[in-house]
Motif scaffolding. Structure first.
Motif, PDB file in Angstrom:
ATOM      1  N   ASP A 144     -41.170  36.692  89.933  1.00  0.00           N
ATOM      2  CA  ASP A 144     -42.115  37.776  90.179  1.00  0.00           C
ATOM      3  C   ASP A 144     -42.207  38.097  91.664  1.00  0.00           C
ATOM      4  OD1 ASP A 144     -43.954  39.618  88.945  1.00  0.00           O
ATOM      5  OD2 ASP A 144     -45.569  38.520  89.933  1.00  0.00           O
ATOM      6  N   ARG A 145     -41.946  37.084  92.517  1.00  0.00           N
ATOM      7  CA  ARG A 145     -41.987  37.295  93.959  1.00  0.00           C
ATOM      8  C   ARG A 145     -40.875  38.241  94.435  1.00  0.00           C
ATOM      9  NH1 ARG A 145     -44.631  32.860  96.584  1.00  0.00           N
ATOM     10  NH2 ARG A 145     -46.666  32.763  95.593  1.00  0.00           N
ATOM     11  N   LEU A 146     -39.910  38.541  93.577  1.00  0.00           N
ATOM     12  CA  LEU A 146     -38.865  39.483  93.956  1.00  0.00           C
ATOM     13  C   LEU A 146     -39.363  40.919  93.862  1.00  0.00           C
ATOM     14  CD1 LEU A 146     -35.700  37.863  92.337  1.00  0.00           C
ATOM     15  CD2 LEU A 146     -36.726  37.465  94.573  1.00  0.00           C
ATOM     16  N   ARG A 147     -40.620  41.064  93.450  1.00  0.00           N
ATOM     17  CA  ARG A 147     -41.318  42.356  93.481  1.00  0.00           C
ATOM     18  C   ARG A 147     -40.650  43.414  92.600  1.00  0.00           C
ATOM     19  NH1 ARG A 147     -43.684  38.847  96.324  1.00  0.00           N
ATOM     20  NH2 ARG A 147     -45.174  39.399  97.949  1.00  0.00           N
ATOM     21  N   SER A 148     -40.161  43.007  91.437  1.00  0.00           N
ATOM     22  CA  SER A 148     -39.566  43.957  90.502  1.00  0.00           C
ATOM     23  C   SER A 148     -40.014  43.614  89.093  1.00  0.00           C
ATOM     24  CB  SER A 148     -38.036  43.921  90.577  1.00  0.00           C
ATOM     25  OG  SER A 148     -37.468  44.655  89.503  1.00  0.00           O
ATOM     26  N   SER A 149     -40.697  44.543  88.454  1.00  0.00           N
ATOM     27  CA  SER A 149     -41.144  44.306  87.083  1.00  0.00           C
ATOM     28  C   SER A 149     -39.955  44.173  86.138  1.00  0.00           C
ATOM     29  CB  SER A 149     -42.057  45.449  86.621  1.00  0.00           C
ATOM     30  OG  SER A 149     -41.371  46.697  86.686  1.00  0.00           O
ATOM     31  N   GLU A 150     -38.838  44.830  86.485  1.00  0.00           N
ATOM     32  CA  GLU A 150     -37.652  44.742  85.636  1.00  0.00           C
ATOM     33  C   GLU A 150     -37.096  43.327  85.619  1.00  0.00           C
ATOM     34  OE1 GLU A 150     -33.465  47.162  84.828  1.00  0.00           O
ATOM     35  OE2 GLU A 150     -34.485  47.354  86.776  1.00  0.00           O
ATOM     36  N   TYR A 151     -37.051  42.686  86.789  1.00  0.00           N
ATOM     37  CA  TYR A 151     -36.547  41.313  86.843  1.00  0.00           C
ATOM     38  C   TYR A 151     -37.459  40.366  86.065  1.00  0.00           C
ATOM     39  CZ  TYR A 151     -33.945  43.238  90.838  1.00  0.00           C
ATOM     40  OH  TYR A 151     -33.154  44.003  91.654  1.00  0.00           O
ATOM     41  N   THR A 152     -38.761  40.527  86.260  1.00  0.00           N
ATOM     42  CA  THR A 152     -39.723  39.669  85.557  1.00  0.00           C
ATOM     43  C   THR A 152     -39.632  39.883  84.057  1.00  0.00           C
ATOM     44  OG1 THR A 152     -41.205  39.804  87.467  1.00  0.00           O
ATOM     45  CG2 THR A 152     -42.149  39.006  85.407  1.00  0.00           C
ATOM     46  N   GLU A 153     -39.454  41.131  83.648  1.00  0.00           N
ATOM     47  CA  GLU A 153     -39.350  41.422  82.214  1.00  0.00           C
ATOM     48  C   GLU A 153     -38.114  40.774  81.615  1.00  0.00           C
ATOM     49  OE1 GLU A 153     -38.720  45.309  79.335  1.00  0.00           O
ATOM     50  OE2 GLU A 153     -40.022  45.498  81.096  1.00  0.00           O
ATOM     51  N   MET A 154     -37.017  40.767  82.367  1.00  0.00           N
ATOM     52  CA  MET A 154     -35.799  40.143  81.851  1.00  0.00           C
ATOM     53  C   MET A 154     -35.984  38.648  81.642  1.00  0.00           C
ATOM     54  SD  MET A 154     -32.637  42.094  83.736  1.00  0.00           S
ATOM     55  CE  MET A 154     -31.473  41.095  82.830  1.00  0.00           C
ATOM     56  N   ILE A 155     -36.705  38.001  82.545  1.00  0.00           N
ATOM     57  CA  ILE A 155     -36.990  36.580  82.362  1.00  0.00           C
ATOM     58  C   ILE A 155     -37.881  36.383  81.139  1.00  0.00           C
ATOM     59  CG2 ILE A 155     -38.180  34.590  83.363  1.00  0.00           C
ATOM     60  CD1 ILE A 155     -35.441  35.077  84.547  1.00  0.00           C
ATOM     61  N   SER A 156     -38.808  37.299  80.914  1.00  0.00           N
ATOM     62  CA  SER A 156     -39.677  37.218  79.741  1.00  0.00           C
ATOM     63  C   SER A 156     -38.860  37.376  78.462  1.00  0.00           C
ATOM     64  CB  SER A 156     -40.762  38.300  79.812  1.00  0.00           C
ATOM     65  OG  SER A 156     -41.593  38.108  80.933  1.00  0.00           O
ATOM     66  N   VAL A 157     -37.879  38.283  78.493  1.00  0.00           N
ATOM     67  CA  VAL A 157     -36.998  38.464  77.325  1.00  0.00           C
ATOM     68  C   VAL A 157     -36.217  37.183  77.073  1.00  0.00           C
ATOM     69  CG1 VAL A 157     -34.977  39.692  76.436  1.00  0.00           C
ATOM     70  CG2 VAL A 157     -36.824  40.966  77.558  1.00  0.00           C
ATOM     71  N   PHE A 158     -35.775  36.540  78.155  1.00  0.00           N
ATOM     72  CA  PHE A 158     -35.077  35.270  77.996  1.00  0.00           C
ATOM     73  C   PHE A 158     -35.971  34.247  77.294  1.00  0.00           C
ATOM     74  CE2 PHE A 158     -35.074  30.999  79.866  1.00  0.00           C
ATOM     75  CZ  PHE A 158     -33.960  30.489  79.229  1.00  0.00           C
ATOM     76  N   PHE A 159     -37.247  34.154  77.715  1.00  0.00           N
ATOM     77  CA  PHE A 159     -38.183  33.236  77.064  1.00  0.00           C
ATOM     78  C   PHE A 159     -38.298  33.551  75.580  1.00  0.00           C
ATOM     79  CE2 PHE A 159     -40.428  32.496  81.289  1.00  0.00           C
ATOM     80  CZ  PHE A 159     -39.994  31.187  81.385  1.00  0.00           C
ATOM     81  N   LYS A 160     -38.416  34.833  75.274  1.00  0.00           N
ATOM     82  CA  LYS A 160     -38.547  35.250  73.875  1.00  0.00           C
ATOM     83  C   LYS A 160     -37.302  34.850  73.087  1.00  0.00           C
ATOM     84  CE  LYS A 160     -37.695  38.680  70.657  1.00  0.00           C
ATOM     85  NZ  LYS A 160     -36.362  39.121  70.141  1.00  0.00           N
ATOM     86  N   ASP A 161     -36.110  35.114  73.643  1.00  0.00           N
ATOM     87  CA  ASP A 161     -34.863  34.735  72.972  1.00  0.00           C
ATOM     88  C   ASP A 161     -34.795  33.229  72.756  1.00  0.00           C
ATOM     89  OD1 ASP A 161     -34.005  37.334  72.894  1.00  0.00           O
ATOM     90  OD2 ASP A 161     -32.649  37.171  74.608  1.00  0.00           O
ATOM     91  N   MET A 162     -35.184  32.478  73.765  1.00  0.00           N
ATOM     92  CA  MET A 162     -35.112  31.021  73.685  1.00  0.00           C
ATOM     93  C   MET A 162     -36.040  30.486  72.594  1.00  0.00           C
ATOM     94  SD  MET A 162     -35.617  28.240  76.699  1.00  0.00           S
ATOM     95  CE  MET A 162     -37.364  28.651  76.837  1.00  0.00           C
ATOM     96  N   CYS A 163     -37.241  31.036  72.525  1.00  0.00           N
ATOM     97  CA  CYS A 163     -38.177  30.603  71.479  1.00  0.00           C
ATOM     98  C   CYS A 163     -37.667  30.989  70.099  1.00  0.00           C
ATOM     99  CB  CYS A 163     -39.559  31.203  71.729  1.00  0.00           C
ATOM    100  SG  CYS A 163     -40.396  30.545  73.185  1.00  0.00           S
ATOM    101  N   ASP A 164     -37.122  32.221  69.988  1.00  0.00           N
ATOM    102  CA  ASP A 164     -36.506  32.627  68.722  1.00  0.00           C
ATOM    103  C   ASP A 164     -35.406  31.654  68.346  1.00  0.00           C
ATOM    104  OD1 ASP A 164     -38.124  34.824  68.387  1.00  0.00           O
ATOM    105  OD2 ASP A 164     -36.653  36.278  69.126  1.00  0.00           O
ATOM    106  N   GLY A 165     -34.623  31.265  69.357  1.00  0.00           N
ATOM    107  CA  GLY A 165     -33.514  30.358  69.105  1.00  0.00           C
ATOM    108  C   GLY A 165     -33.960  29.018  68.575  1.00  0.00           C
ATOM    109  N   GLU A 166     -35.041  28.484  69.150  1.00  0.00           N
ATOM    110  CA  GLU A 166     -35.538  27.194  68.679  1.00  0.00           C
ATOM    111  C   GLU A 166     -36.042  27.291  67.239  1.00  0.00           C
ATOM    112  OE1 GLU A 166     -35.239  24.293  69.724  1.00  0.00           O
ATOM    113  OE2 GLU A 166     -34.428  24.732  71.712  1.00  0.00           O
ATOM    114  N   MET A 167     -36.658  28.432  66.903  1.00  0.00           N
ATOM    115  CA  MET A 167     -37.169  28.602  65.537  1.00  0.00           C
ATOM    116  C   MET A 167     -36.030  28.708  64.527  1.00  0.00           C
ATOM    117  SD  MET A 167     -40.411  28.348  65.700  1.00  0.00           S
ATOM    118  CE  MET A 167     -40.904  28.951  64.086  1.00  0.00           C
ATOM    119  N   ILE A 168     -35.050  29.574  64.813  1.00  0.00           N
ATOM    120  CA  ILE A 168     -33.976  29.747  63.841  1.00  0.00           C
ATOM    121  C   ILE A 168     -32.999  28.582  63.867  1.00  0.00           C
ATOM    122  CG2 ILE A 168     -34.186  32.253  63.945  1.00  0.00           C
ATOM    123  CD1 ILE A 168     -31.638  32.361  65.564  1.00  0.00           C
TER     124      ILE A 168
END
Length: 356
Positions: A144-168
């Motif tokens: 988030d310190r990189l001051r770009s919502s796009e970068y932060t959102e991509m990391i959030s998508v990674f978290f979502k993918d990772m959690c999906d991965g653990e479930m499936i």
């Protein structure tokens, strides 16, 4: 306590393959036509966006010399440049990977990691869970310190993918089939589901890492998309290697328990390919090798089939796709080093030491 756990985890060295890939790709893509590094005050990476009276990233390890905030120019620019933001990305990616391993070991009930006690075994499950969450939180703040919502959102998508991965990952069949009573599946159905699991389990980290590396470097949209595809194929290849290691390595070589995927109920590529020759594996896969004798029988069938050979062939295919993508970047030492690393995956899967 956090520092104690952190030091214990850092005492279990990995190959640092993700930072290596980040740095080499940063160098290689910086030489691509049209690349224009964005204007950014790199010292903002360690400056709070808002004053809260307590800098949540204050840490002795976060005190950097002035040179940290300067681009790293290789061979006078002839072999590319690494920007401070890309260094920060490499740090974050390794933090995310380390935290995911802490949680993975809890889920898998693993006793060791890289030859030493897993964090939850050394400090207890509660400490391990909180520590993993803490590192995840710190990594998001750092991005988030990189001051770009796009970068932060991509990391959030990674978290979502990772959690999906653990479930499936906990199932060998598609989620929509669970509870439906369906017990018969085709190879294509379960192999496609396996690839989906593979992406969410390992591919997503490489995918986002490579995409963000190109974006942070100011690459053109075409190069960003090329880097994204390189990351996807690289991530799938990486997981194929990890699945092969379960059958081709000793515990000492792998620095983790081996021959455990089937015992934990998981059908990886070698099992699925073996199923094409031994139909009895189908029922075992669906019931997650839960009946007495299933694990031993399944292992026997895999080793007496072309399952491992076909997995190597599939791995070679993803390695070739990754190399093809990298070959579209300008010829350079970092690009060629990346190609050499990717080509080494098959050798690692066949017996070289493998601890990630």
């Amino acid at each position: 306590m956090t520092a104690t756990v952190k030091n214990a985890q850092l005492d279990k060295p990995s190959k640092l393959i993700r930072p290596q890939i980040t740095f080499l790709l940063a160098l290689a893509t910086s030489l691509a036509p049209g690349t224009a590094p964005p204007q950014f005050d790199y010292k903002l990476m360690d400056t709070p966006a808002a004053s809260s009276g307590n800098d949540i990233l204050t840490d002795p390890l976060a005190v950097h010399p002035p040179a940290y905030y300067e681009p790293r120019v290789k061979d006078g620019g002839a072999n590319g440049t690494i920007l401070p933001t890309q260094v920060r990305l490499a740090e974050v990616i390794e933090m995310l990977h380390g935290a995911s391993l802490v949680h993975d070991d809890i889920i898998d009930e693993a006793d060791t990691r890289r030859g030493k006690p897993a964090v939850h075994k050394a400090f207890g499950i509660r400490v391990a869970v909180v520590y993993g969450d803490y590192v995840f939180f710190r990594s998001v703040t750092a991005m988030d310190r990189l001051r770009s919502s796009e970068y932060t959102e991509m990391i959030s998508v990674f978290f979502k993918d990772m959690c999906d991965g653990e479930m499936i990952h906990l199932s060998n069949v598609p989620a929509e089939s669970v509870g439906s009573g369906k017990t018969q599946f085709t190879f294509d159905e379960l192999y496609d589901f396996y690839l989906k699991k593979t992406y969410t389990k390992a591919g997503t980290l490489f995918n986002h890492c490579c995409r963000l590396t190109a974006m942070l470097g100011g690459c053109t949209p075409a190069v960003v998309e090329l880097a994204t595809q390189i990351g996807y194929n690289l991530g799938i290849a990486f997981q194929f290697v990890d699945d092969l290691v379960d059958f081709t390595h000793t515990e000492e070589q792998a620095s983790k328990p081996v021959q455990v995927d089937i015992a934990d109920g998981f059908a990886t590529a070698p099992v699925l390919f073996a199923w094409q020759e031994h139909s009895e594996l189908g029922d075992m896969i669906v019931r997650r090798f839960s009946e007495p004798g299933d694990v031993e029988r399944a292992m026997h069938l895999v080793y007496n089939s072309q399952g491992i050979a076909k997995t190597f062939a599939a791995l070679d295919g993803y390695i070739a796709k990754t190399v093809d993508g990298l070959s579209q970047l300008p010829d350079s030492l970092p690009r060629n080093a990346l190609i050499a690393i990717v080509k080494s995956f098959a050798r690692m899967a066949r017996g070289d030491n493998w601890h990630v």
